[in-house]
Design an enzyme around this catalytic site. Sequence first.
Site, PDB file in Angstrom:
ATOM      1  N   ASP A 140     -15.063   2.468   8.233  1.00  0.00           N
ATOM      2  CA  ASP A 140     -14.040   3.399   7.769  1.00  0.00           C
ATOM      3  C   ASP A 140     -14.621   4.375   6.750  1.00  0.00           C
ATOM      4  O   ASP A 140     -14.340   5.569   6.794  1.00  0.00           O
ATOM      5  CB  ASP A 140     -12.855   2.648   7.173  1.00  0.00           C
ATOM      6  CG  ASP A 140     -11.843   3.615   6.583  1.00  0.00           C
ATOM      7  OD1 ASP A 140     -11.283   4.406   7.361  1.00  0.00           O
ATOM      8  OD2 ASP A 140     -11.646   3.608   5.360  1.00  0.00           O
TER       9      ASP A 140
ATOM     10  N   SER B 206      -7.448   4.016   9.631  1.00  0.00           N
ATOM     11  CA  SER B 206      -8.233   3.975   8.387  1.00  0.00           C
ATOM     12  C   SER B 206      -7.539   3.105   7.343  1.00  0.00           C
ATOM     13  O   SER B 206      -8.141   2.196   6.757  1.00  0.00           O
ATOM     14  CB  SER B 206      -8.420   5.402   7.865  1.00  0.00           C
ATOM     15  OG  SER B 206      -9.005   5.394   6.590  1.00  0.00           O
TER      16      SER B 206
ATOM     17  N   LYS C  17      -8.404  -1.346   6.302  1.00  0.00           N
ATOM     18  CA  LYS C  17      -8.622  -1.902   4.964  1.00  0.00           C
ATOM     19  C   LYS C  17      -7.612  -3.011   4.664  1.00  0.00           C
ATOM     20  O   LYS C  17      -7.941  -4.016   4.028  1.00  0.00           O
ATOM     21  CB  LYS C  17      -8.550  -0.780   3.919  1.00  0.00           C
ATOM     22  CG  LYS C  17      -9.816   0.072   3.937  1.00  0.00           C
ATOM     23  CD  LYS C  17      -9.743   1.277   3.035  1.00  0.00           C
ATOM     24  CE  LYS C  17      -8.912   2.377   3.658  1.00  0.00           C
ATOM     25  NZ  LYS C  17      -9.100   3.707   3.046  1.00  0.00           N
TER      26      LYS C  17
ATOM     27  N   HIS D  89       0.836  -1.200   0.000  1.00  0.00           N
ATOM     28  CA  HIS D  89       0.000   0.000   0.000  1.00  0.00           C
ATOM     29  C   HIS D  89       0.867   1.244   0.000  1.00  0.00           C
ATOM     30  O   HIS D  89       1.823   1.354   0.759  1.00  0.00           O
ATOM     31  CB  HIS D  89      -0.890   0.013   1.248  1.00  0.00           C
ATOM     32  CG  HIS D  89      -1.769   1.217   1.317  1.00  0.00           C
ATOM     33  ND1 HIS D  89      -2.965   1.289   0.656  1.00  0.00           N
ATOM     34  CD2 HIS D  89      -1.617   2.401   1.949  1.00  0.00           C
ATOM     35  CE1 HIS D  89      -3.518   2.473   0.874  1.00  0.00           C
ATOM     36  NE2 HIS D  89      -2.722   3.161   1.657  1.00  0.00           N
TER      37      HIS D  89
ATOM     38  N   ARG E 129     -14.983  12.705   8.938  1.00  0.00           N
ATOM     39  CA  ARG E 129     -13.726  13.412   9.229  1.00  0.00           C
ATOM     40  C   ARG E 129     -13.444  14.466   8.170  1.00  0.00           C
ATOM     41  O   ARG E 129     -12.947  15.557   8.472  1.00  0.00           O
ATOM     42  CB  ARG E 129     -12.561  12.411   9.304  1.00  0.00           C
ATOM     43  CG  ARG E 129     -12.584  11.563  10.580  1.00  0.00           C
ATOM     44  CD  ARG E 129     -11.642  10.373  10.468  1.00  0.00           C
ATOM     45  NE  ARG E 129     -10.279  10.781  10.201  1.00  0.00           N
ATOM     46  CZ  ARG E 129      -9.372  10.031   9.576  1.00  0.00           C
ATOM     47  NH1 ARG E 129      -9.698   8.806   9.171  1.00  0.00           N
ATOM     48  NH2 ARG E 129      -8.163  10.484   9.376  1.00  0.00           N
TER      49      ARG E 129
END
Lengths: 435, 435
Positions: free
Chosen positions: A160, A182, A186, A81, A167
């Site tokens: 999320d 967050s 995932k 990621h 947010r």
Amino acid sequence: MRMYDIIAKKRDGKKLDNKDIAFFINGYIKEQIPDYQASAFLMAAFLNGLDDDETVHLTKVMASSGDMADLRELGTVADKHSTGGVADTTTLIVVPLVCACGLKVAKMSGRGLGHTGGTLDKLESIPGMSVSLEMNAFMSQVKRIGGAVIGQTMNMCPADKMLYALRDVTATVESIPLIASSIMSKKLASGSNIIMLDVKTGSGAFMTDPDNAQKLANTMVRIGNMAGRKTAAIISDMSQPLGLAVGNSLEVIEAIDVLSGRIQGDLLTVSLSLASRMLCLANIAKNDEDANAMLLEALHSKRALHKFGEIITAQGGNTNVIHDTSLMPHARIISTLHAKSEGILTATDCKRIGEAAGMLGAGRLKKDDIIDPAVGFIIKKRIGDTVKYGDELFEVHANDENKIEEAMKYLEKCITLTNSAKSPTLIYGLVSSCG
Amino acid sequence: MRMYDIIAKKRDGKKLDNKDIAFFINGYIKEQIPDYQASAFLMAAFLNGLDDDETVHLTKVMASSGDMADLRELGTVADKHSTGGVADTTTLIVVPLVCACGLKVAKMSGRGLGHTGGTLDKLESIPGMSVSLEMNAFMSQVKRIGGAVIGQTMNMCPADKMLYALRDVTATVESIPLIASSIMSKKLASGSNIIMLDVKTGSGAFMTDPDNAQKLANTMVRIGNMAGRKTAAIISDMSQPLGLAVGNSLEVIEAIDVLSGRIQGDLLTVSLSLASRMLCLANIAKNDEDANAMLLEALHSKRALHKFGEIITAQGGNTNVIHDTSLMPHARIISTLHAKSEGILTATDCKRIGEAAGMLGAGRLKKDDIIDPAVGFIIKKRIGDTVKYGDELFEVHANDENKIEEAMKYLEKCITLTNSAKSPTLIYGLVSSCG
């Protein structure tokens, strides 16, 4: 248990226990806890922080708020990621590289939003390629050829999604524990047992400051390891686009050029750094030296390029693109932006460069915007390069003449020329327990 | 201007300017700013604070969010406010006292909620008395006889009503600047140019800690003076009920007893302290000594008692109650709670004592509860008193036998007997610019 008391606890700087966090998240996704209580809580968490225990538990509860991929039958399987940037095409290089070295990758990616590009959009620019695989097809593809890249299923981490939307309108985004939970929720829901993170820093990154990027990396690695996943991170530069191509088809072409050995540079360096660490985490390589040797062999032998071809074929795409990039979508108009002054390229406003690509149609401002796979630009000068009057700065690829001028004006303001320049550090640091 | 940026500004500890605050309040009362943004802002303000300029401006904008009483034609006119407590009947004593000394009082009061009593409820226990006067009648009564006590009009400070309701469910009540602006916005809207505040501290007060009570008093006095009103405050004890009577009719009877010179004690002491300061602020008295002499003359001559009678008459009540308190409502059952152990009364849980009165029907748990004016109790022992086995502790006045037992059980737990006790300080401090 009352949400009021949980808000007051965090407001007073006290530590939340697991029950508090579960009560909040489960109540919020069932809409039993209203937005105004959730946002007061988020602001208290933003200002008073969440410690590692709280953050890990928040991450786990969010991960289990929807579907969780069960990849156990795949054995050791990796995910990767990036926190997002411009011309960050590492996924398209890292996945085939590590797959070619025997590491399975089951990657769930996102789409581009704002100034950052998205892996799914890039892959979809390959003629025929699909990123919407059913879970069974995804699993069997990973089992068969070692790798697959798809979009996250709709019902993954609903907590999320809801919290992020809140947010975003209550000025509570830029909190390290909230960002970390967050992202990591995932990753936990995606099911891989090895998680490799690339935390970007600089003018094009979410975390502009390297210290904050380091903190975010530390937090995410701790969360991953505490949640039982082997996790590591690098902190890498996004003060200028990582590759030279910005735009979906252009970036795929650049990835193919890298995998074909035709170009090197920062994009390859960062890709190798990520891939090397992944092989170490998976115990496929003993150390970085060992990993690098394996990766360079996979690159030079073109085994990585062919692995990319296999993945494209498996997902319905035209695999011939790996040998003939003219099969990729191309823009109708190519126009060059020339330098109107001289100096050394000192800084780029990397976020604005990403936004300029968006103006051409390469990205989205809103989630339902339609993107043009062919448009974008090629960067001709990097930080530290000498620029003479008339030198090519950007080669702009567009399908709409009106948009070219607008994007060029915007691009002109993205670079700063002075008398001296220092090349940015490419890789700031590594967070890993692997040798 | 966006609410998002105002939240972020306060989140980052920056100072809000007047436009930011006006944008927030005006947008919120028009429902253009959603609750979830307002609550995130309130939590940021709770944790990062608001300075004097911000608090004054917030107070002014909230005050002008609805109707504002224009009392200019009355000249110098005073208001008095207590932060709430148990057996705090000072208004019924202070208003007639200062009126009898020539100071006009245009007082807008509230109703009781939770464990605290409310002046309006007490006044309504006087047969025939109304607290719902039209503005014109209110003004002309003050002009004619010097004083009036009514309820706040419905459309005064709507912003405060909305924000308070939101703070109440988002754990953002206990913030000194937010409490101060809430109270002072109502005082500014009420129109008096002299504001006398009584900030309570101790187990029965909103501010249990004297230091916080002092801070709240300081903040409110600064706000009042910065908004052009002559403002002063005392910080006084609420670690035990101020008077001996708890309950609406019983408290009116006690006030009449004080004004008749039949009883003295803490209730009179605090009333004189408030009244004295008010005469100084109005320049009717040169100093406290001067003021006290005037007030004692008004008390001993019964001029203050007769002024109370005039106010009762003007508002439709039976003025004979000031000479014959048997005309006030009385409860059907009177029962006494006796001591089952011995010692010195060391502490009372003053909040629970207020709640016990509520159990009998003297107060409200919800805004639309109906109260019984006659019920309550008389306190027989105060902190520092020696208690022998069988001594009377409370004389309970009730109309429902089932409720007596419940309230008595509750009252029993409200007092602590030990071997020694220190009488609490009655008046902790004074905040005033008056000599």
